[in-house]
Design a protein around this motif. Structure first.
Motif, PDB file in Angstrom:
ATOM      1  N   UNK A 123      69.715  73.408  38.712  1.00  9.51           N
ATOM      2  CA  UNK A 123      70.105  74.805  38.557  1.00  9.51           C
ATOM      3  C   UNK A 123      69.891  75.577  39.860  1.00  9.51           C
ATOM      4  N   UNK A 124      70.859  76.418  40.244  1.00  7.27           N
ATOM      5  CA  UNK A 124      70.693  77.211  41.458  1.00  7.27           C
ATOM      6  C   UNK A 124      69.635  78.301  41.299  1.00  7.27           C
ATOM      7  N   UNK A 125      69.222  78.563  40.082  1.00  7.24           N
ATOM      8  CA  UNK A 125      68.218  79.597  39.833  1.00  7.24           C
ATOM      9  C   UNK A 125      66.810  79.170  40.242  1.00  7.24           C
ATOM     10  N   UNK A 126      66.584  77.876  40.390  1.00  4.43           N
ATOM     11  CA  UNK A 126      65.228  77.385  40.658  1.00  4.43           C
ATOM     12  C   UNK A 126      64.651  77.914  41.968  1.00  4.43           C
ATOM     13  N   UNK A 127      65.475  78.150  42.962  1.00  4.00           N
ATOM     14  CA  UNK A 127      64.987  78.684  44.237  1.00  4.00           C
ATOM     15  C   UNK A 127      64.470  80.118  44.042  1.00  4.00           C
ATOM     16  N   UNK A 128      65.085  80.864  43.156  1.00  2.00           N
ATOM     17  CA  UNK A 128      64.640  82.231  42.862  1.00  2.00           C
ATOM     18  C   UNK A 128      63.394  82.195  41.978  1.00  2.00           C
ATOM     19  N   UNK A 129      63.413  81.338  40.983  1.00  2.00           N
ATOM     20  CA  UNK A 129      62.279  81.220  40.064  1.00  2.00           C
ATOM     21  C   UNK A 129      61.014  80.782  40.791  1.00  2.00           C
ATOM     22  N   UNK A 130      61.162  79.989  41.842  1.00  2.00           N
ATOM     23  CA  UNK A 130      60.011  79.517  42.625  1.00  2.00           C
ATOM     24  C   UNK A 130      59.518  80.571  43.619  1.00  2.00           C
ATOM     25  N   UNK A 131      60.253  81.678  43.738  1.00  2.00           N
ATOM     26  CA  UNK A 131      59.838  82.734  44.664  1.00  2.00           C
ATOM     27  C   UNK A 131      60.145  82.422  46.124  1.00  2.00           C
ATOM     28  N   UNK A 132      61.036  81.507  46.370  1.00  2.00           N
ATOM     29  CA  UNK A 132      61.392  81.096  47.732  1.00  2.00           C
ATOM     30  C   UNK A 132      62.496  81.976  48.314  1.00  2.00           C
ATOM     31  N   UNK A 133      63.403  82.416  47.473  1.00  2.00           N
ATOM     32  CA  UNK A 133      64.555  83.179  47.967  1.00  2.00           C
ATOM     33  C   UNK A 133      64.180  84.624  48.292  1.00  2.00           C
ATOM     34  N   UNK A 134      65.117  85.313  48.903  1.00  2.00           N
ATOM     35  CA  UNK A 134      64.930  86.729  49.240  1.00  2.00           C
ATOM     36  C   UNK A 134      65.751  87.615  48.307  1.00  2.00           C
ATOM     37  N   UNK A 135      66.049  87.092  47.137  1.00  2.00           N
ATOM     38  CA  UNK A 135      66.840  87.833  46.158  1.00  2.00           C
ATOM     39  C   UNK A 135      66.202  89.195  45.880  1.00  2.00           C
ATOM     40  N   UNK A 136      67.016  90.242  45.966  1.00  2.00           N
ATOM     41  CA  UNK A 136      66.621  91.637  45.705  1.00  2.00           C
ATOM     42  C   UNK A 136      65.558  92.171  46.675  1.00  2.00           C
ATOM     43  N   UNK A 137      65.414  91.573  47.838  1.00  2.00           N
ATOM     44  CA  UNK A 137      64.354  91.980  48.768  1.00  2.00           C
ATOM     45  C   UNK A 137      64.864  92.448  50.123  1.00  2.00           C
TER      46      UNK A 137
END
Length: 158
Positions: A123-137
């Protein structure tokens, strides 16, 4: 893979990155290595003396921090001529500015993909769920003067 993932990961050999060098990967395999963290789209500051590179929260004008993707990926050079196309043949030149968590960098360093990587989780969501991405930041670059980027350094850097 999720239908919301813009990266085509279906039909790839299981764990292909473990037995294939970067230079032998197909274009689809190469693109699938991207974990979707979005950090490569952040503007960076390089220390003139040490050469150290720091990430800022200031993102490229084409970056969509909801999806953590370039809004014009296929045509990005028409809008941002300085955007770097990372390839197996030039990764050595650009490794110094890639985030430590970057899947391309990890494989180039002969390391493996982390457990949160979309190729491992499905799932592409795993990078966000792990706190690795800069989504919404992020902050769009047109909202911050270049001489103010230092005020927006990411503390943990790369």
């Amino acid at each position: 893979m999720s239908t919301s993932d813009p990266i085509l990961r279906d039909g790839l050999s299981d764990n292909f990155w473990e037995h294939k060098s970067l230079t032998r990967m197909s274009p689809q395999e190469w693109e699938a290595i991207c974990d979707g963290c979005g950090k490569c789209c952040l503007n960076k500051i390089e220390d003139e003396d040490s050469g150290a590179v720091s990430l800022t929260r200031v993102a490229c004008r084409l970056f969509d921090d909801t999806s953590c993707r370039c809004a014009q990926y296929k045509n990005r050079h028409q809008f941002v001529s300085e955007c770097i196309i990372l390839t197996p043949s030039n990764i050595g030149l650009h490794a110094y500015w890639l985030p430590k968590t970057c899947a391309y960098l990890l494989l180039w360093q002969k390391k493996t993909l982390p457990e949160w990587h979309p190729l491992r989780t499905g799932t592409p969501e795993s990078v966000h769920q792990a706190g690795i991405s800069i989504q919404y930041q992020t902050i769009p670059e047109f909202e911050v003067a270049e001489d103010e980027w230092e005020e927006h350094l990411i503390e943990d850097g790369q």
